[in-house]
Scaffold this motif. Structure first.
Motif, short mmCIF file in Angstrom:
data_model
loop_
_atom_site.label_atom_id
_atom_site.label_comp_id
_atom_site.label_asym_id
_atom_site.label_seq_id
_atom_site.Cartn_x
_atom_site.Cartn_y
_atom_site.Cartn_z
N TRP A 1 1.04 -1.25 -0.06
CA TRP A 1 -0.02 -0.07 -0.17
C TRP A 1 0.81 1.28 -0.08
N LYS A 2 2.09 1.15 0.78
CA LYS A 2 2.92 2.13 1.00
C LYS A 2 3.33 2.51 -0.32
N GLN A 3 3.78 1.55 -1.08
CA GLN A 3 4.75 1.39 -2.45
C GLN A 3 3.67 1.97 -3.53
N GLN A 4 2.33 1.58 -3.41
CA GLN A 4 1.67 2.19 -4.29
C GLN A 4 1.49 3.63 -4.19
N ARG A 5 1.23 4.25 -3.04
CA ARG A 5 1.44 5.38 -2.93
C ARG A 5 2.65 6.29 -3.36
N THR A 6 3.67 5.84 -3.03
CA THR A 6 5.03 6.22 -3.47
C THR A 6 5.14 6.19 -4.98
N GLY A 7 4.44 5.32 -5.61
CA GLY A 7 4.72 5.32 -7.11
C GLY A 7 4.06 6.27 -7.56
N THR A 8 2.54 6.31 -7.22
CA THR A 8 1.67 7.36 -7.53
C THR A 8 2.09 8.73 -7.43
N GLU A 9 2.63 9.28 -6.22
CA GLU A 9 3.25 10.35 -6.19
C GLU A 9 4.52 10.65 -7.01
N SER A 10 5.14 9.41 -7.24
CA SER A 10 6.31 9.85 -8.30
C SER A 10 5.76 10.19 -9.75
N VAL A 11 4.50 9.64 -10.09
CA VAL A 11 3.96 9.98 -11.43
C VAL A 11 3.77 11.68 -11.49
N ASN B 1 11.15 19.02 -8.86
CA ASN B 1 10.32 18.01 -8.92
C ASN B 1 10.76 16.88 -9.40
N PHE B 2 11.75 16.90 -10.42
CA PHE B 2 12.30 15.71 -10.82
C PHE B 2 13.10 14.97 -9.74
N LEU B 3 13.70 15.61 -8.81
CA LEU B 3 14.44 15.27 -7.74
C LEU B 3 13.36 14.46 -6.84
N GLU B 4 11.88 15.04 -6.44
CA GLU B 4 11.21 14.42 -5.89
C GLU B 4 10.59 13.09 -6.47
N ALA B 5 10.52 13.17 -7.79
CA ALA B 5 10.25 11.81 -8.68
C ALA B 5 11.23 10.84 -8.13
N LEU B 6 12.59 11.03 -8.39
CA LEU B 6 13.48 10.17 -8.22
C LEU B 6 13.53 9.71 -6.88
N LYS B 7 13.45 10.61 -6.04
CA LYS B 7 13.22 9.97 -4.62
C LYS B 7 12.46 8.81 -4.27
#
Length: 215
Positions: free
Chosen positions: A75-85, A106-112
């Motif tokens: 569930w945490k990974q799904q949230r993280t993946g959605t945020e990266s998008v 923003n790209f740094l936030e996506a890469l994190k």
């Protein structure tokens, strides 16, 4: 392109019925980039979809909404993946608007959140390069290096990585003056998509000035 347009229209209609639909917002985010429509209206729509998506995270991924068959880690990974998008979209939109500092953040936030996003690394490199700030050129080289050396899920094809690697090595020498420290940069880029704290690569002109000051 026709299919993408149809998918975009469907997602927008879905969103009109349910403004909080995470699925619809994710599709609009993905299509914003894949359709490559850089018109002001399209960029505004993509930005709004990304910001709205991020604002929904606490509710959409609350413990109460977690499906019974999904583990807390999943569930945490799904949230993280959605945020990266969403952050990826915000970065891309800012890059099209030539807001390169905003794009980089923003790209740094996506890469994190998605360290394997080689395309985001390449875009971060382009954004830093286009700031035309001397202190950001070394950071740009780090990101291009990451895009070249990363080999896991989300990596560029081998041929593209080889081209990026040659380009990185040439540009590193041109900027720094020689290959000193290049192996360390490659090792750091293999280990993480984020430049180390305080990372800075001296230009050959800076090195020359420093050497003259000590003579």
């Amino acid at each position: 392109m026709g299919n993408a347009k149809a998918m975009s229209d469907t997602a927008k209609a879905w969103l009109a019925e349910d403004p909080k639909s995470v699925q619809a917002l994710v599709w609009i985010n993905l299509l914003t980039i894949s359709m490559n429509d850089t018109s002001p209206a399209a960029l505004d729509a993509g930005e709004k979809a990304a910001q709205t998506l991020l604002s929904q995270m606490d509710d959409a991924f609350s413990p109460a909404r977690k499906p019974a068959q999904t583990t807390e880690e999943q569930w945490k990974q799904q949230r993280t993946g959605t945020e990266s998008v969403a952050y990826r979209t915000l970065g891309w939109v800012a890059m099209q608007r030539q807001q390169y500092d905003v794009a980089d953040k923003n790209f740094l936030e996506a890469l994190k959140r998605n360290p394997g996003d080689a395309q985001a690394s390449a875009w971060a490199g382009t954004s830093n390069l286009r700031t035309k700030k001397l202190e950001r050129q070394g950071v740009a080289l780090f990101h291009f290096c990451r895009a070249a050396v990363y080999e896991g899920q989300g990596a560029f094809p081998a041929q593209t990585r080889e081209q990026l690697r040659k380009s990185f090595e040439t540009n590193y020498k041109n900027f720094h003056g020689d290959t000193t420290g290049m192996d360390e940069v490659i090792a750091a880029a293999k280990a993480s998509p984020i430049p180390p704290e305080g990372f800075r690569l001296e230009s050959k002109d800076e090195i020359l000035v420093r050497s003259e000051e000590h003579t």
